[in-house]
Design an enzyme around this catalytic site. Structure first.
Site, short mmCIF file in Angstrom:
data_model
loop_
_atom_site.label_atom_id
_atom_site.label_comp_id
_atom_site.label_asym_id
_atom_site.label_seq_id
_atom_site.Cartn_x
_atom_site.Cartn_y
_atom_site.Cartn_z
N HIS A 1 0.81 -1.22 0.00
CA HIS A 1 0.00 0.00 0.00
C HIS A 1 0.85 1.27 0.00
O HIS A 1 0.50 2.25 -0.66
CB HIS A 1 -0.96 -0.02 1.19
CG HIS A 1 -2.04 -1.05 1.06
ND1 HIS A 1 -2.34 -1.95 2.06
CD2 HIS A 1 -2.87 -1.33 0.04
CE1 HIS A 1 -3.32 -2.74 1.66
NE2 HIS A 1 -3.66 -2.39 0.43
N GLU B 1 -15.24 0.93 -6.04
CA GLU B 1 -15.12 -0.49 -5.71
C GLU B 1 -16.37 -1.20 -6.23
O GLU B 1 -17.49 -0.73 -6.02
CB GLU B 1 -14.98 -0.66 -4.19
CG GLU B 1 -15.19 -2.08 -3.67
CD GLU B 1 -14.20 -3.09 -4.23
OE1 GLU B 1 -14.67 -4.14 -4.71
OE2 GLU B 1 -12.98 -2.82 -4.20
N ASP C 1 -5.92 -0.42 -7.82
CA ASP C 1 -5.59 -1.48 -6.87
C ASP C 1 -6.48 -2.67 -7.19
O ASP C 1 -7.44 -2.97 -6.47
CB ASP C 1 -5.81 -0.98 -5.45
CG ASP C 1 -5.42 -2.02 -4.39
OD1 ASP C 1 -4.73 -2.99 -4.75
OD2 ASP C 1 -5.80 -1.84 -3.22
#
Length: 285
Positions: free
Chosen positions: A63, A107, A157
């Site tokens: 991260h 997301e 990500d």
């Protein structure tokens, strides 16, 4: 006594296993098969569709490198877009930068966020509740293809290029990211372990090429992602951003006043030095 183990299914002939000391959650969502379990070495572990996504013990390496390299290279990032990252680790690291004014996170699966907030709370560390964060539950490709906002840094990500994550390695996705980037912006994405997945870096380079003047990779060693160093795709129209000298990065790092456990300015500069087998592969294009 037989110990139950979780065997990762990323590669057909090679893998890693974790002892399942305690299963915390297991469920098939609309999009993915999710399991969260405890392991004596790596703490809480999350896997999707047979592939380890993150562990409590070493998540900070991934991260921090996904976040602070592009943000400090940019030098003045105010608006950031995160695609994926349901565990909240990237969001946590982005929001460490007081200079960042707004973060949109897209997301696809609300269940991933919910489960990570419950079972991996230190990943997000309250980041989902930060007033600078805007959480959007949507398909990442559709979002970047249709959104009217622009950003200084985009961080993808994503999972590996199988299942729902596959489209986040497509030309359409990269085209959408380019249209959402401000001039001088930076796009980064996880790009797998090139020793085990050499075709991924070649495919990514080819697909980024039509949209960005500068496309390369930087790397870090993340224990969870076994098989060698992990690469991160890097794309921008300003090649100078990956050629910053150590003093410049050091000054920006100190001015940011962020705390890191893995990232530092020397690693930032060194991360763009790629193993020769990666250089040779890229030179073959």
């Amino acid at each position: 006594m037989t110990t139950t183990t979780y065997v990762e299914k990323l590669y057909a002939g090679y893998g890693q296993s974790f002892t399942l000391d305690q299963v915390l959650f297991e469920h098939r969502t609309e999009h993915q098969e999710l399991i969260i379990f405890r392991n004596r070495e790596f703490g809480t572990v999350m896997a999707l569709d047979g592939i380890i996504q993150t562990t409590e013990r070493d998540e900070f390496i991934y991260h921090e490198m996904m976040t602070h390299v592009p943000l400090l290279a940019h030098g003045d990032a105010r608006r950031v877009l995160i695609i994926g990252g349901g565990d909240g680790g990237i969001l946590r690291e982005v929001l460490k930068h007081a200079s960042v004014e707004h973060v949109t996170q897209v997301e696809i699966d609300q269940a991933v966020i919910d489960m990570c907030r419950q079972y991996l709370p230190n990943h997000s560390a309250g980041a989902f509740d930060d007033p600078r964060a805007n959480i959007v539950i949507a398909d990442g490709v559709e979002f970047v293809s249709e959104c009217q906002e622009t950003f200084d840094v985009i961080i993808s990500d994503c999972t590996d290029p199988v299942g729902p994550g596959e489209v986040l390695f497509s030309s359409r996705f990269y085209e959408g990211c380019k249209r959402c980037l401000n001039e001088g912006g930076v796009f980064v994405a996880q790009n797998g372990v090139p020793f085990m997945q050499p075709d991924e870096i070649l495919t990514t380079r080819r697909r980024l090429g039509p949209y960005f003047a500068d496309q390369t990779f930087y790397n870090a060693a993340v224990p969870t992602y076994a098989g060698g160093v992990m690469t991160f795709a890097w794309a921008t129209d300003n090649p100078a951003l990956r050629q910053l000298d150590l003093n410049t990065v050091q000054m920006r790092y100190e001015a940011s006043e962020i705390y890191t456990r893995y990232y530092n300015p020397a690693l930032h500069v060194a991360s763009f030095a790629l193993p020769q087998y990666v250089v040779t592969a890229l030179d073959s294009l």
